[in-house]
Design a protein around this motif. Structure first.
Motif, short mmCIF file in Angstrom:
data_model
loop_
_atom_site.label_atom_id
_atom_site.label_comp_id
_atom_site.label_asym_id
_atom_site.label_seq_id
_atom_site.Cartn_x
_atom_site.Cartn_y
_atom_site.Cartn_z
N LEU A 289 0.83 -1.21 0.00
CA LEU A 289 0.00 0.00 0.00
C LEU A 289 0.87 1.26 0.00
O LEU A 289 0.63 2.20 -0.76
N TYR A 290 1.88 1.28 0.85
CA TYR A 290 2.72 2.47 0.99
C TYR A 290 3.67 2.63 -0.19
O TYR A 290 4.01 3.74 -0.56
N ASP A 291 4.10 1.54 -0.76
CA ASP A 291 5.04 1.62 -1.87
C ASP A 291 4.43 2.33 -3.07
O ASP A 291 5.14 2.96 -3.86
N ARG A 292 3.13 2.26 -3.20
CA ARG A 292 2.45 2.86 -4.35
C ARG A 292 2.09 4.32 -4.14
O ARG A 292 1.60 4.99 -5.05
N ALA A 293 2.28 4.83 -2.93
CA ALA A 293 1.80 6.17 -2.60
C ALA A 293 2.95 7.16 -2.44
O ALA A 293 4.03 6.81 -1.98
N SER A 294 2.68 8.40 -2.83
CA SER A 294 3.65 9.47 -2.59
C SER A 294 3.40 10.15 -1.26
O SER A 294 4.33 10.60 -0.60
N ASP A 295 2.15 10.24 -0.83
CA ASP A 295 1.77 10.88 0.43
C ASP A 295 0.64 10.09 1.06
O ASP A 295 -0.15 9.43 0.36
N VAL A 296 0.55 10.17 2.40
CA VAL A 296 -0.40 9.34 3.13
C VAL A 296 -1.14 10.18 4.16
O VAL A 296 -0.54 11.02 4.84
N LEU A 297 -2.45 9.94 4.27
CA LEU A 297 -3.31 10.59 5.26
C LEU A 297 -3.91 9.49 6.13
O LEU A 297 -4.50 8.54 5.60
N VAL A 298 -3.75 9.58 7.45
CA VAL A 298 -4.13 8.46 8.32
C VAL A 298 -4.85 8.95 9.57
O VAL A 298 -4.64 10.07 10.03
N ASP A 299 -5.71 8.06 10.11
CA ASP A 299 -6.19 8.25 11.48
C ASP A 299 -5.95 6.98 12.30
O ASP A 299 -6.55 6.80 13.35
N ARG A 300 -5.08 6.11 11.79
CA ARG A 300 -4.64 4.93 12.54
C ARG A 300 -3.20 5.15 12.99
O ARG A 300 -2.36 5.58 12.20
N LEU A 301 -2.94 4.82 14.24
CA LEU A 301 -1.61 5.06 14.80
C LEU A 301 -0.52 4.40 13.98
O LEU A 301 0.51 5.01 13.68
N HIS A 302 -0.72 3.16 13.58
CA HIS A 302 0.37 2.47 12.90
C HIS A 302 0.40 2.75 11.40
O HIS A 302 1.35 2.38 10.72
N GLY A 303 -0.62 3.47 10.90
CA GLY A 303 -0.48 4.11 9.60
C GLY A 303 0.58 5.20 9.70
O GLY A 303 1.40 5.39 8.79
N HIS A 304 0.57 5.91 10.83
CA HIS A 304 1.59 6.92 11.12
C HIS A 304 2.96 6.25 11.31
O HIS A 304 3.97 6.70 10.74
N VAL A 305 3.03 5.17 12.09
CA VAL A 305 4.31 4.51 12.35
C VAL A 305 4.90 3.95 11.05
O VAL A 305 6.11 4.02 10.82
N PHE A 306 4.05 3.38 10.20
CA PHE A 306 4.53 2.91 8.90
C PHE A 306 5.18 4.06 8.12
O PHE A 306 6.24 3.91 7.50
N GLY A 307 4.52 5.23 8.14
CA GLY A 307 5.08 6.38 7.45
C GLY A 307 6.45 6.77 8.00
O GLY A 307 7.37 7.10 7.24
N VAL A 308 6.59 6.71 9.32
CA VAL A 308 7.87 7.02 9.95
C VAL A 308 8.95 6.03 9.51
O VAL A 308 10.06 6.41 9.13
N LEU A 309 8.63 4.74 9.57
CA LEU A 309 9.62 3.70 9.26
C LEU A 309 10.04 3.74 7.79
O LEU A 309 11.20 3.45 7.47
N LEU A 310 9.12 4.11 6.92
CA LEU A 310 9.40 4.11 5.49
C LEU A 310 9.89 5.46 4.98
O LEU A 310 10.22 5.60 3.80
#
Length: 357
Positions: A289-310
Protein backbone atom coordinates in the motif's frame (compact mmCIF):
# COMPACT_ATOMS: atom_id res chain seq x y z
CA UNK A 1 13.77 6.50 2.76
CA UNK A 2 14.55 8.01 6.16
CA UNK A 3 17.01 10.89 6.38
CA UNK A 4 19.97 10.94 8.78
CA UNK A 5 18.16 12.89 11.51
CA UNK A 6 15.21 10.49 11.49
CA UNK A 7 17.48 7.45 11.52
CA UNK A 8 19.33 8.76 14.59
CA UNK A 9 16.07 9.49 16.41
CA UNK A 10 14.74 6.02 15.58
CA UNK A 11 17.97 4.42 16.81
CA UNK A 12 17.65 6.29 20.12
CA UNK A 13 14.05 5.10 20.57
CA UNK A 14 15.09 1.52 19.85
CA UNK A 15 17.92 1.74 22.37
CA UNK A 16 15.52 3.13 24.97
CA UNK A 17 13.10 0.25 24.31
CA UNK A 18 15.80 -2.40 24.57
CA UNK A 19 17.06 -0.93 27.85
CA UNK A 20 13.54 -0.94 29.30
CA UNK A 21 12.90 -4.54 28.23
CA UNK A 22 16.18 -5.71 29.77
CA UNK A 23 15.35 -3.97 33.05
CA UNK A 24 11.74 -5.20 33.26
CA UNK A 25 12.10 -8.75 31.93
CA UNK A 26 15.35 -9.40 33.76
CA UNK A 27 17.75 -12.27 33.20
CA UNK A 28 15.18 -14.76 31.92
CA UNK A 29 15.59 -15.75 28.28
CA UNK A 30 12.60 -18.08 27.82
CA UNK A 31 9.32 -16.28 27.10
CA UNK A 32 5.70 -17.01 26.30
CA UNK A 33 3.91 -14.41 24.18
CA UNK A 34 0.12 -14.28 24.49
CA UNK A 35 -2.65 -12.49 22.58
CA UNK A 36 -0.64 -12.54 19.35
CA UNK A 37 -2.58 -10.88 16.50
CA UNK A 38 -4.71 -13.20 14.39
CA UNK A 39 -6.71 -10.84 12.20
CA UNK A 40 -6.42 -8.51 9.20
CA UNK A 41 -5.24 -5.44 11.12
CA UNK A 42 -1.90 -4.45 9.60
CA UNK A 43 -1.09 -2.19 12.56
CA UNK A 44 -1.21 -5.03 15.09
CA UNK A 45 0.97 -7.10 12.77
CA UNK A 46 3.48 -4.25 12.56
CA UNK A 47 3.70 -4.20 16.36
CA UNK A 48 4.25 -7.96 16.31
CA UNK A 49 7.01 -7.58 13.71
CA UNK A 50 8.70 -5.02 15.96
CA UNK A 51 8.36 -7.29 18.98
CA UNK A 52 9.98 -10.17 17.12
CA UNK A 53 12.85 -7.89 16.08
CA UNK A 54 13.48 -6.86 19.69
CA UNK A 55 13.22 -10.45 20.97
CA UNK A 56 15.81 -11.54 18.42
CA UNK A 57 18.21 -8.70 19.25
CA UNK A 58 17.89 -9.36 22.98
CA UNK A 59 18.30 -13.14 22.68
CA UNK A 60 14.88 -14.17 23.99
CA UNK A 61 13.64 -17.67 23.14
CA UNK A 62 9.92 -17.96 22.35
CA UNK A 63 8.75 -21.16 24.02
CA UNK A 64 5.02 -20.59 23.69
CA UNK A 65 2.72 -18.56 21.47
CA UNK A 66 -1.06 -18.19 21.45
CA UNK A 67 -3.73 -15.81 20.22
CA UNK A 68 -6.90 -14.44 21.80
CA UNK A 69 -8.79 -17.73 21.42
CA UNK A 70 -6.09 -20.33 22.09
CA UNK A 71 -4.65 -19.30 25.47
CA UNK A 72 -4.51 -22.05 28.09
CA UNK A 73 -2.72 -21.67 31.41
CA UNK A 74 -1.70 -25.34 31.49
CA UNK A 75 -0.11 -25.08 28.06
CA UNK A 76 1.88 -22.02 29.13
CA UNK A 77 3.17 -23.82 32.23
CA UNK A 78 4.13 -26.87 30.18
CA UNK A 79 6.08 -24.69 27.77
CA UNK A 80 7.84 -22.74 30.54
CA UNK A 81 8.40 -25.65 32.92
CA UNK A 82 12.03 -24.56 33.43
CA UNK A 83 10.98 -20.99 34.14
CA UNK A 84 10.41 -17.92 32.04
CA UNK A 85 8.42 -14.72 31.61
CA UNK A 86 4.92 -14.32 30.23
CA UNK A 87 4.51 -11.40 27.81
CA UNK A 88 1.25 -9.95 26.54
CA UNK A 89 1.27 -8.47 23.04
CA UNK A 90 1.29 -4.67 22.91
CA UNK A 91 -1.16 -2.35 21.17
CA UNK A 92 -4.12 -0.15 21.97
CA UNK A 93 -6.56 -2.45 23.73
CA UNK A 94 -5.81 -1.96 27.43
CA UNK A 95 -9.22 -0.73 28.52
CA UNK A 96 -12.85 -1.37 27.71
CA UNK A 97 -13.03 -0.45 24.00
CA UNK A 98 -11.88 -3.94 23.04
CA UNK A 99 -13.27 -6.10 25.90
CA UNK A 100 -12.08 -9.50 24.65
CA UNK A 101 -8.43 -8.54 24.97
CA UNK A 102 -8.94 -6.97 28.39
CA UNK A 103 -10.79 -10.05 29.67
CA UNK A 104 -7.89 -12.23 28.50
CA UNK A 105 -5.40 -9.89 30.20
CA UNK A 106 -7.24 -10.16 33.51
CA UNK A 107 -7.63 -13.93 33.12
CA UNK A 108 -3.89 -14.34 32.55
CA UNK A 109 -3.14 -12.22 35.62
CA UNK A 110 -5.46 -14.39 37.71
CA UNK A 111 -4.32 -17.79 36.43
CA UNK A 112 -0.56 -17.33 36.02
CA UNK A 113 0.34 -15.94 39.42
CA UNK A 114 3.48 -18.13 39.52
CA UNK A 115 5.06 -16.28 36.57
CA UNK A 116 6.36 -12.78 36.03
CA UNK A 117 4.00 -11.07 33.59
CA UNK A 118 4.91 -8.10 31.41
CA UNK A 119 2.34 -6.27 29.35
CA UNK A 120 4.20 -4.94 26.31
CA UNK A 121 3.61 -1.25 25.44
CA UNK A 122 -0.05 -0.27 25.35
CA UNK A 123 -2.32 2.76 25.40
CA UNK A 124 -4.85 2.96 28.24
CA UNK A 125 -8.45 4.05 27.87
CA UNK A 126 -11.44 3.07 30.03
CA UNK A 127 -14.84 4.65 29.45
CA UNK A 128 -16.34 2.77 32.41
CA UNK A 129 -15.09 3.60 35.88
CA UNK A 130 -16.43 0.28 37.18
CA UNK A 131 -14.48 -1.73 34.61
CA UNK A 132 -11.33 0.24 35.37
CA UNK A 133 -11.74 -0.55 39.09
CA UNK A 134 -12.20 -4.24 38.33
CA UNK A 135 -9.13 -4.28 36.08
CA UNK A 136 -7.06 -2.51 38.71
CA UNK A 137 -8.12 -4.97 41.42
CA UNK A 138 -7.58 -8.09 39.29
CA UNK A 139 -4.23 -7.17 37.79
CA UNK A 140 -2.75 -5.56 40.91
CA UNK A 141 -3.39 -8.76 42.88
CA UNK A 142 -0.70 -10.47 40.78
CA UNK A 143 2.61 -10.54 42.71
CA UNK A 144 4.85 -9.60 39.75
CA UNK A 145 3.07 -7.81 36.92
CA UNK A 146 4.37 -4.77 35.04
CA UNK A 147 2.45 -2.70 32.51
CA UNK A 148 4.49 -0.91 29.84
CA UNK A 149 2.74 2.18 28.48
CA UNK A 150 3.73 3.91 25.25
CA UNK A 151 2.75 7.52 25.97
CA UNK A 152 2.57 9.92 28.88
CA UNK A 153 -1.17 10.49 28.52
CA UNK A 154 -1.67 6.78 29.16
CA UNK A 155 0.64 7.04 32.18
CA UNK A 156 -1.59 9.84 33.53
CA UNK A 157 -4.78 7.87 32.85
CA UNK A 158 -3.29 4.81 34.53
CA UNK A 159 -2.41 6.83 37.63
CA UNK A 160 -6.10 7.71 37.88
CA UNK A 161 -7.77 4.50 36.65
CA UNK A 162 -5.18 1.82 37.53
CA UNK A 163 -3.49 3.34 40.58
CA UNK A 164 -2.23 0.07 42.08
CA UNK A 165 -0.40 -1.19 39.00
CA UNK A 166 3.30 -0.88 38.28
CA UNK A 167 3.36 1.16 35.04
CA UNK A 168 6.55 2.00 33.14
CA UNK A 169 7.02 4.13 30.02
CA UNK A 170 8.27 2.37 26.88
CA UNK A 171 8.01 3.47 23.21
CA UNK A 172 5.72 1.60 20.86
CA UNK A 173 7.44 -1.60 19.80
CA UNK A 174 6.42 -1.37 16.14
CA UNK A 175 9.33 1.06 15.85
CA UNK A 176 11.65 -1.93 16.21
CA UNK A 177 10.70 -3.27 12.79
CA UNK A 178 13.11 -2.51 9.95
CA UNK A 179 11.35 -2.54 6.55
CA UNK A 180 13.13 -4.07 3.56
CA UNK A 181 14.83 -1.64 1.25
CA UNK A 182 12.69 -0.40 -1.63
CA UNK A 183 13.51 -1.44 -5.17
CA UNK A 184 14.25 2.14 -6.18
CA UNK A 185 11.03 2.45 -8.16
CA UNK A 186 9.52 5.90 -7.77
CA UNK A 187 6.09 5.97 -6.08
CA UNK A 188 3.04 6.93 -8.06
CA UNK A 189 1.57 10.42 -7.67
CA UNK A 190 -0.99 8.82 -5.43
CA UNK A 191 -2.54 9.66 -2.05
CA UNK A 192 -3.16 6.75 0.30
CA UNK A 193 -5.82 7.28 3.00
CA UNK A 194 -5.81 4.83 5.92
CA UNK A 195 -9.18 5.54 7.60
CA UNK A 196 -10.66 3.79 10.61
CA UNK A 197 -14.04 2.13 10.11
CA UNK A 198 -14.61 1.13 13.74
CA UNK A 199 -15.75 2.67 17.03
CA UNK A 200 -12.39 4.38 17.67
CA UNK A 201 -12.88 6.70 14.71
CA UNK A 202 -13.38 10.40 15.50
CA UNK A 203 -13.53 11.87 11.99
CA UNK A 204 -15.22 11.45 8.61
CA UNK A 205 -11.94 10.46 7.01
CA UNK A 206 -13.31 7.28 5.46
CA UNK A 207 -16.13 9.28 3.78
CA UNK A 208 -13.88 11.77 1.97
CA UNK A 209 -14.15 10.22 -1.45
CA UNK A 210 -11.55 10.87 -4.15
CA UNK A 211 -12.47 14.15 -5.85
CA UNK A 212 -10.71 16.48 -3.38
CA UNK A 213 -7.22 15.72 -4.74
CA UNK A 214 -7.90 15.67 -8.46
CA UNK A 215 -6.03 15.06 -10.71
CA UNK A 216 -4.11 12.89 -8.24
CA UNK A 217 -5.52 9.48 -7.45
CA UNK A 218 -6.82 8.87 -3.94
CA UNK A 219 -7.07 5.35 -2.52
CA UNK A 220 -9.08 4.93 0.72
CA UNK A 221 -8.90 1.77 2.83
CA UNK A 222 -9.02 0.62 6.43
CA UNK A 223 -5.79 -1.38 6.08
CA UNK A 224 -7.21 -4.45 4.41
CA UNK A 225 -9.33 -5.72 1.54
CA UNK A 226 -10.42 -9.37 1.21
CA UNK A 227 -8.67 -9.42 -2.17
CA UNK A 228 -5.37 -8.96 -0.33
CA UNK A 229 -5.62 -12.40 1.30
CA UNK A 230 -2.96 -14.79 0.04
CA UNK A 231 -3.07 -18.59 -0.05
CA UNK A 232 -0.48 -18.61 2.73
CA UNK A 233 -2.66 -16.29 4.86
CA UNK A 234 -5.76 -18.48 4.37
CA UNK A 235 -3.96 -21.73 5.16
CA UNK A 236 -2.36 -20.25 8.29
CA UNK A 237 -5.69 -18.81 9.42
CA UNK A 238 -7.24 -22.25 8.96
CA UNK A 239 -4.62 -23.81 11.23
CA UNK A 240 -5.43 -21.36 14.02
CA UNK A 241 -9.15 -22.01 13.65
CA UNK A 242 -8.58 -25.74 14.00
CA UNK A 243 -6.57 -25.06 17.16
CA UNK A 244 -9.32 -22.88 18.59
CA UNK A 245 -11.94 -25.57 17.83
CA UNK A 246 -9.86 -28.29 19.48
CA UNK A 247 -9.28 -26.18 22.58
CA UNK A 248 -13.00 -25.41 22.92
CA UNK A 249 -13.63 -29.15 22.81
CA UNK A 250 -10.97 -29.73 25.46
CA UNK A 251 -12.47 -27.10 27.76
CA UNK A 252 -15.95 -28.64 27.40
CA UNK A 253 -14.57 -32.05 28.35
CA UNK A 254 -12.81 -30.58 31.36
CA UNK A 255 -16.04 -29.03 32.61
CA UNK A 256 -18.05 -32.21 32.10
CA UNK A 257 -15.50 -34.70 33.45
CA UNK A 258 -14.05 -32.32 36.06
CA UNK A 259 -10.55 -33.65 35.38
CA UNK A 260 -7.63 -32.32 33.37
CA UNK A 261 -7.82 -33.49 29.78
CA UNK A 262 -4.53 -33.70 27.88
CA UNK A 263 -4.21 -33.54 24.13
CA UNK A 264 -6.79 -31.88 21.91
CA UNK A 265 -4.32 -29.34 20.56
CA UNK A 266 -2.00 -28.90 17.63
CA UNK A 267 1.78 -28.85 18.15
CA UNK A 268 3.16 -25.50 19.31
CA UNK A 269 5.38 -25.38 16.25
CA UNK A 270 2.29 -25.32 14.02
CA UNK A 271 0.78 -22.38 15.88
CA UNK A 272 4.06 -20.47 15.76
CA UNK A 273 4.36 -20.95 12.02
CA UNK A 274 0.70 -20.07 11.43
CA UNK A 275 0.63 -16.89 13.49
CA UNK A 276 3.96 -15.71 12.12
CA UNK A 277 2.69 -16.32 8.56
CA UNK A 278 -0.57 -14.39 9.11
CA UNK A 279 1.26 -11.37 10.45
CA UNK A 280 4.00 -11.46 7.84
CA UNK A 281 1.38 -11.42 5.08
CA UNK A 282 -0.39 -8.49 6.74
CA UNK A 283 2.82 -6.45 6.89
CA UNK A 284 3.62 -7.30 3.26
CA UNK A 285 0.18 -5.94 2.32
CA UNK A 286 0.91 -2.73 4.25
CA UNK A 287 4.24 -2.33 2.49
CA UNK A 288 2.56 -2.67 -0.90
CA UNK A 289 0.00 0.00 0.00
CA UNK A 290 2.72 2.47 0.99
CA UNK A 291 5.04 1.62 -1.87
CA UNK A 292 2.45 2.86 -4.35
CA UNK A 293 1.80 6.17 -2.60
CA UNK A 294 3.65 9.47 -2.59
CA UNK A 295 1.77 10.88 0.43
CA UNK A 296 -0.40 9.34 3.13
CA UNK A 297 -3.31 10.59 5.26
CA UNK A 298 -4.13 8.46 8.32
CA UNK A 299 -6.19 8.25 11.48
CA UNK A 300 -4.64 4.93 12.54
CA UNK A 301 -1.61 5.06 14.80
CA UNK A 302 0.37 2.47 12.90
CA UNK A 303 -0.48 4.11 9.60
CA UNK A 304 1.59 6.92 11.12
CA UNK A 305 4.31 4.51 12.35
CA UNK A 306 4.53 2.91 8.90
CA UNK A 307 5.08 6.38 7.45
CA UNK A 308 7.87 7.02 9.95
CA UNK A 309 9.62 3.70 9.26
CA UNK A 310 9.40 4.11 5.49
CA UNK A 311 10.35 7.78 5.44
CA UNK A 312 7.04 8.58 3.74
CA UNK A 313 5.47 12.02 4.03
CA UNK A 314 2.20 11.65 5.96
CA UNK A 315 -0.39 13.64 7.88
CA UNK A 316 -2.40 12.21 10.75
CA UNK A 317 -5.66 13.09 12.45
CA UNK A 318 -6.62 11.57 15.78
CA UNK A 319 -8.90 8.83 17.05
CA UNK A 320 -11.50 9.33 19.79
CA UNK A 321 -9.07 9.45 22.73
CA UNK A 322 -5.95 11.08 21.23
CA UNK A 323 -4.04 7.84 20.81
CA UNK A 324 -2.05 9.29 17.91
CA UNK A 325 -1.54 12.77 19.31
CA UNK A 326 -0.18 11.49 22.62
CA UNK A 327 2.58 9.49 20.94
CA UNK A 328 3.25 12.26 18.42
CA UNK A 329 3.77 14.73 21.28
CA UNK A 330 6.06 12.36 23.17
CA UNK A 331 8.42 11.15 20.46
CA UNK A 332 7.16 10.50 16.92
CA UNK A 333 6.55 14.19 16.25
CA UNK A 334 10.32 14.57 15.96
CA UNK A 335 10.36 12.64 12.68
CA UNK A 336 10.57 14.98 9.71
CA UNK A 337 7.97 13.09 7.65
CA UNK A 338 5.27 13.16 10.35
CA UNK A 339 2.63 15.91 10.52
CA UNK A 340 -0.33 16.25 12.89
CA UNK A 341 -3.62 17.99 12.12
CA UNK A 342 -6.59 18.58 14.39
CA UNK A 343 -9.13 18.65 11.53
CA UNK A 344 -9.60 16.71 8.33
CA UNK A 345 -9.71 19.84 6.09
CA UNK A 346 -6.38 20.99 7.50
CA UNK A 347 -4.93 17.52 6.93
CA UNK A 348 -6.14 17.56 3.31
CA UNK A 349 -4.57 20.98 2.77
CA UNK A 350 -1.22 19.84 4.16
CA UNK A 351 -1.24 16.70 2.00
CA UNK A 352 -1.88 18.74 -1.14
CA UNK A 353 0.81 21.27 -0.20
CA UNK A 354 3.26 18.43 0.33
CA UNK A 355 2.52 16.99 -3.09
CA UNK A 356 3.31 20.36 -4.67
CA UNK A 357 6.85 20.34 -3.30
Amino acid sequence: MRNQHDSKHLAALREQTETTLREIIGDMRDIAILDVPNQRNVGDSLIWAGELAYFKRLGYRIRHISDLRTYDAGDVRASLKRGGVVLLHGGGNLGDLWPGHQKLREKVADELRDFKIVQLPQSVYFESRALAIRANETMSSHPDLTILLRDNESISRAQDQLPDLNCVFCPDMALGYEPPRRTGREPQKHILVIARADHESATNLRDLGTSWASPSDVYVTDWWLDSAETVRWRVARGVTRVQAFMMRARHRLRRRLRIRVSGFRLPQSWMKLALIAINEENVKHGLKLYDRASDVLVDRLHGHVFGVLLGKNHVMVDNKYRKLGAIYDDYTGMFSTAHYSTTVPDAQRRILEGMDR
